[in-house]
Design an enzyme around this catalytic site. Structure first.
Site, PDB file in Angstrom:
ATOM      1  N   ASP A   1      -7.201  -7.841  -0.580  1.00  0.00           N
ATOM      2  CA  ASP A   1      -6.297  -8.085   0.542  1.00  0.00           C
ATOM      3  C   ASP A   1      -7.149  -8.018   1.787  1.00  0.00           C
ATOM      4  O   ASP A   1      -8.121  -7.268   1.852  1.00  0.00           O
ATOM      5  CB  ASP A   1      -5.207  -7.019   0.640  1.00  0.00           C
TER       6      ASP A   1
ATOM      7  N   ASP B   1      -2.871   8.170  -1.941  1.00  0.00           N
ATOM      8  CA  ASP B   1      -4.161   8.835  -2.069  1.00  0.00           C
ATOM      9  C   ASP B   1      -4.542   9.429  -0.726  1.00  0.00           C
ATOM     10  O   ASP B   1      -3.797   9.284   0.245  1.00  0.00           O
ATOM     11  CB  ASP B   1      -5.238   7.838  -2.528  1.00  0.00           C
TER      12      ASP B   1
ATOM     13  N   HIS C   1      -5.088 -22.618   9.159  1.00  0.00           N
ATOM     14  CA  HIS C   1      -6.431 -23.093   8.810  1.00  0.00           C
ATOM     15  C   HIS C   1      -7.203 -22.020   8.046  1.00  0.00           C
ATOM     16  O   HIS C   1      -7.785 -22.287   6.984  1.00  0.00           O
ATOM     17  CB  HIS C   1      -7.200 -23.486  10.081  1.00  0.00           C
TER      18      HIS C   1
ATOM     19  N   GLN D   1     -11.494   7.277  -5.298  1.00  0.00           N
ATOM     20  CA  GLN D   1     -12.114   7.669  -4.033  1.00  0.00           C
ATOM     21  C   GLN D   1     -13.523   8.216  -4.307  1.00  0.00           C
ATOM     22  O   GLN D   1     -14.072   7.962  -5.375  1.00  0.00           O
ATOM     23  CB  GLN D   1     -11.230   8.708  -3.315  1.00  0.00           C
TER      24      GLN D   1
ATOM     25  N   GLY E   1     -11.217   3.604  -0.005  1.00  0.00           N
ATOM     26  CA  GLY E   1     -12.233   4.251   0.823  1.00  0.00           C
ATOM     27  C   GLY E   1     -13.414   3.375   1.164  1.00  0.00           C
ATOM     28  O   GLY E   1     -14.442   3.859   1.624  1.00  0.00           O
TER      29      GLY E   1
ATOM     30  N   ASP F   1       0.859  -1.178   0.000  1.00  0.00           N
ATOM     31  CA  ASP F   1       0.000   0.000   0.000  1.00  0.00           C
ATOM     32  C   ASP F   1       0.900   1.235   0.000  1.00  0.00           C
ATOM     33  O   ASP F   1       2.133   1.132   0.053  1.00  0.00           O
ATOM     34  CB  ASP F   1      -0.956  -0.018   1.193  1.00  0.00           C
ATOM     35  N   SER F   2       0.304   2.401  -0.053  1.00  0.00           N
ATOM     36  CA  SER F   2       1.098   3.627  -0.233  1.00  0.00           C
ATOM     37  C   SER F   2       1.613   4.192   1.083  1.00  0.00           C
ATOM     38  O   SER F   2       2.459   5.077   1.100  1.00  0.00           O
ATOM     39  CB  SER F   2       0.220   4.688  -0.882  1.00  0.00           C
ATOM     40  N   GLY F   3       1.078   3.690   2.183  1.00  0.00           N
ATOM     41  CA  GLY F   3       1.425   4.255   3.481  1.00  0.00           C
ATOM     42  C   GLY F   3       0.426   5.286   3.973  1.00  0.00           C
ATOM     43  O   GLY F   3       0.395   5.608   5.160  1.00  0.00           O
ATOM     44  N   GLY F   4      -0.384   5.781   3.061  1.00  0.00           N
ATOM     45  CA  GLY F   4      -1.316   6.857   3.428  1.00  0.00           C
ATOM     46  C   GLY F   4      -2.330   6.438   4.482  1.00  0.00           C
ATOM     47  O   GLY F   4      -2.607   7.174   5.424  1.00  0.00           O
TER      48      GLY F   4
END
Lengths: 332, 332
Positions: free
Chosen positions: A232, A114, A301, A155, A182, A60-63
Site C-alpha cells: 500500500d 501492533d 495518471h 516488528q 516498522g 490498518d489497525s489504527g495503531g
C-alpha cells in the site's frame, strides 16, 4: 493498494479505481472510527457499501495513526489511550477493539493492532515494541469474528535478531496473511532494504506477504525480488497533489517552466486513457491556477502508472522475465 | 452553459461534461488572458484543444471581471486601464483588444466589451454606462476576424426607457446574437424579472437571446417565458462546493445532520448516473472530512440537475407543455 484514508482515494471515484484495474484498496481504521464512526458505517452496510466500492478493502489497525497523529497518548500492555486529533475526546484502543472496529467496517482484510515504533528508535525501544506486539498478537486473533481475515505483523526495527525472533513468533500463529511492519517510517532506503531482504523469506510460504507503507517503484521491485506480494502506498496520490507525475523517465514536476508550452502529454507512454486529451501545458495551467482538476488528473495518471507497474510485475513473475523491470523502472 | 472560469469547470473533466450532455460552456477572458495568456492558448491550438473540450465555447469580454476583481481601474471612452489581481501588472482592455483576445482563444462565440455598472447604481451612472456600451459596440464589430461570431449586449440598468433605447440601438447592429447584460449583479429578483420581461421581446426574433449570469432554476424558467434561449451560471458548481445539492424538493445542505444516517441517495430522482452508488451519508462524510470527492460528486449531481432542467425546457417548448415546469421546479 491505493490508499483511501477516510474512505476516499483523494479526488478519485470508485468507478475510476475500478476502471484502472485495482482490486484492493486500503482504508484507515483510526480515521474512519473517529469520523463517521465504525458503528455508523456498519449500519450503512459496511465500508464497501458506504464508499460504493465493489473491490476488496484492507484496513490498518489504527495503531500507526494513533502514534503519528494523536497527542497525549499513553501506551500500556492493555492498549493505547489517546485523544482524538479532531475534537480531543479520549479514546482507548486495544487489540480487541481494533479487530472489532474493522469487523464493523466489514472489510476483507483486518490488520492486527501492533506497536510500530518510530525511526530512529533505540534497540531497547524496538525490543519493547516487538514484545508488546507479540503479547497482543493472540489477543487480536481471539477477537476475530467468524470468517474475519486478520494479518499478523512482524516488528523488530532494523535489528536482525529481533526480526528473526518476530518472524518466527508470528509464523507460528494462525494469521491469514503476514505483514512486515516498522519499515517506511522515516528510515533511509539503505536501512529498509536489508530488513525486507532478511525478513520476507522468513515468512510462511503459503501466506500472502504484505510490506506496509512501501513505496517508490524501485522499493516495490526490490521487495518483490525478496518475495513480497502486497503493497500500500500514498505516493501516487500524494505526489499528484504535489504536482508530480510518475513517468519511466523520472518524476515530472508540473510547475516546471519546461512544461508551459508543451502541447503534448507529459508522458506519451502513459496508460491513463485521457493522456492524449490533456496536454502538459494544460495540466501545468490547472496547478498554477489552483484548479482542483489538476490534482485529479495527476492522481489518475499516477495510479495508472502504478497499476501498470503491478500488472507488469505479475506478468513478469509468471513468465520469469520480471528482472528486466528493474531497468525499465530505474528512473521512475 | 456550465462555467469554466479558468478553462476548467471546477472539479469536473471535459469527458464528464460531454457525458452530461452539455454542448456549450463559458470561459472567462479576463482570467485566461492573465493566465496562461491568450497568445499561449492560441499557439496550443486554442481553448478547445487546450482544455480538451469538443463542444462549443463562449467567452465573456473580460469587462465584468475587470470591474469586480481588479483594483485601481480607470475607465475612459478608450477602454479600461487596470492592474492584474494576480501580480499587479498594468493592463489596458479595449473593445478591439477584447475581441482580439477572444479570437486568439479561438472560441465559438465572443462577447462584445461593454460597461456593466454594479448594483445599486444611479440613473446617471446607468445612462453613462449604456452610452459607453453603445460607443463601443461598433468598435467591437469592426475588430472581428473573419467568421468570428460576436454577441451584442443591451445595458440600461433597471430603467425602462434606457433598456428600450439600448435594445433598439443594439438591434440595428450586425451582431450574431444578443445578450441582456447588467442583470444578476446583486439586484433583488423583483427588480430582475421586470427588466428581463421588458427587454427580451425587444430583441431581434431571428437571433439567439442570452441572459448573462442567470441563474436559479426559477429565474431561468421565468426568463424562458420571456423568450430567452441561453444562460450561463456558476450556481450548479459553486453551490456544490458549498455542499448544496439541487433537488426538486429544494436545495439539500449536505452538512445537515438529517443526512448523517441516510443510506440512500439525497435525490432518488437524480439523473446523475452514480446516484445509486453514493449515499447521502457518504456524501455528507466526504464534506465533513474535507475530501475533494465531495465537491466533485455534488458538482456532477448539480450539473445533471441543470442539464435535465434545460432538456425538459427544450422538450416542453417543442411540445407546448413547458408551462408545467414552473410547478415542477417551484421548490428547486
Amino acid at each position: 493498494m491505493p490508499v483511501g484514508t477516510q474512505g476516499s482515494v483523494k479526488t478519485v471515484s470508485s468507478e475510476e479505481l475500478e476502471a484502472l484495474g485495482f482490486e484492493l484498496i486500503l482504508a484507515n481504521t483510526y480515521h474512519l472510527s473517529l469520523r463517521p464512526g465504525s458503528d455508523l458505517v456498519e449500519r450503512l452496510g459496511g465500508l464497501h457499501g458506504f464508499m460504493g466500492w465493489r473491490g476488496g478493502i484492507l484496513t490498518d489497525s489504527g495503531g500507526y495513526q494513533v502514534m503519528s497523529l494523536s497527542k497525549m497518548r499513553t501506551i500500556t500492555d492493555e492498549g493505547v489511550r489517546f485523544k482524538s486529533h479532531l475534537d480531543g475526546s479520549e479514546m482507548f484502543l486495544t487489540p480487541e477493539r481494533s479487530i472489532e472496529i474493522q469487523a464493523e467496517l466489514g472489510v476483507d482484510i483486518s490488520m492486527m493492532l501492533d506497536e510500530c515504533p518510530p525511526y530512529p528508535c533505540s534497540r531497547e525501544d524496538a525490543l519493547a515494541a516487538m514484545n508488546r506486539t507479540h503479547l497482543w498478537a493472540p489477543r487480536n486473533l481471539a477477537a476475530r469474528r467468524d470468517g474475519q481475515a486478520v494479518f499478523g505483523i512482524v516488528q523488530g526495527g532494523v535489528h536482525e535478531d529481533l526480526r528473526r525472533e518476530s518472524a518466527a513468533f508470528m509464523s507460528e500463529l494462525p494469521f491469514d496473511g503476514m505483514a512486515i511492519g516498522g519499515v517506511s517510517v522515516g528510515e533511509p532506503t539503505e536501512m529498509q532494504y536489508p530488513v525486507v531482504q532478511l525478513t520476507a523469506p522468513l515468512l510462511p510460504r503459503d501466506k500472502v506477504r504484505y510490506l506496509m507503507g512501501v513505496g517508490h517503484p524501485q522499493d516495490i521491485l526490490h521487495a518483490v525480488s525478496c518475495g513480497i506480494d502486497l503493497f500500500d502506498c500514498v505516493l501516487p496520490t500524494r505526489m499528484a497533489r504535489h504536482h508530480c507525475l510518475y513517468t519511466l523517465e523520472g518524476r515530472a514536476n508540473m510547475l516546471n517552466l519546461k512544461w508551459a508550452k508543451h502541447n503534448g502529454p507529459v508522458d506519451a507512454g502513459s496508460v491513463f486513457p485521457s493522456t492524449e486529451r490533456y496536454s502538459a501545458a494544460y495540466l501545468r495551467h490547472l496547478f498554477k491556477a489552483g484548479e482542483p482538476l489538476g490534482a485529479r488528473l495527476a492522481s489518475l495518471h499516477n495510479l495508472a502508472f502504478y497499476a501498470r507497474l503491478m500488472a507488469e510485475i505479475r506478468e513478469g513473475v509468471e513468465l520469469g522475465t520480471w528482472a528486466g523491470l528493474m531497468e525499465r523502472y530505474a528512473r521512475a
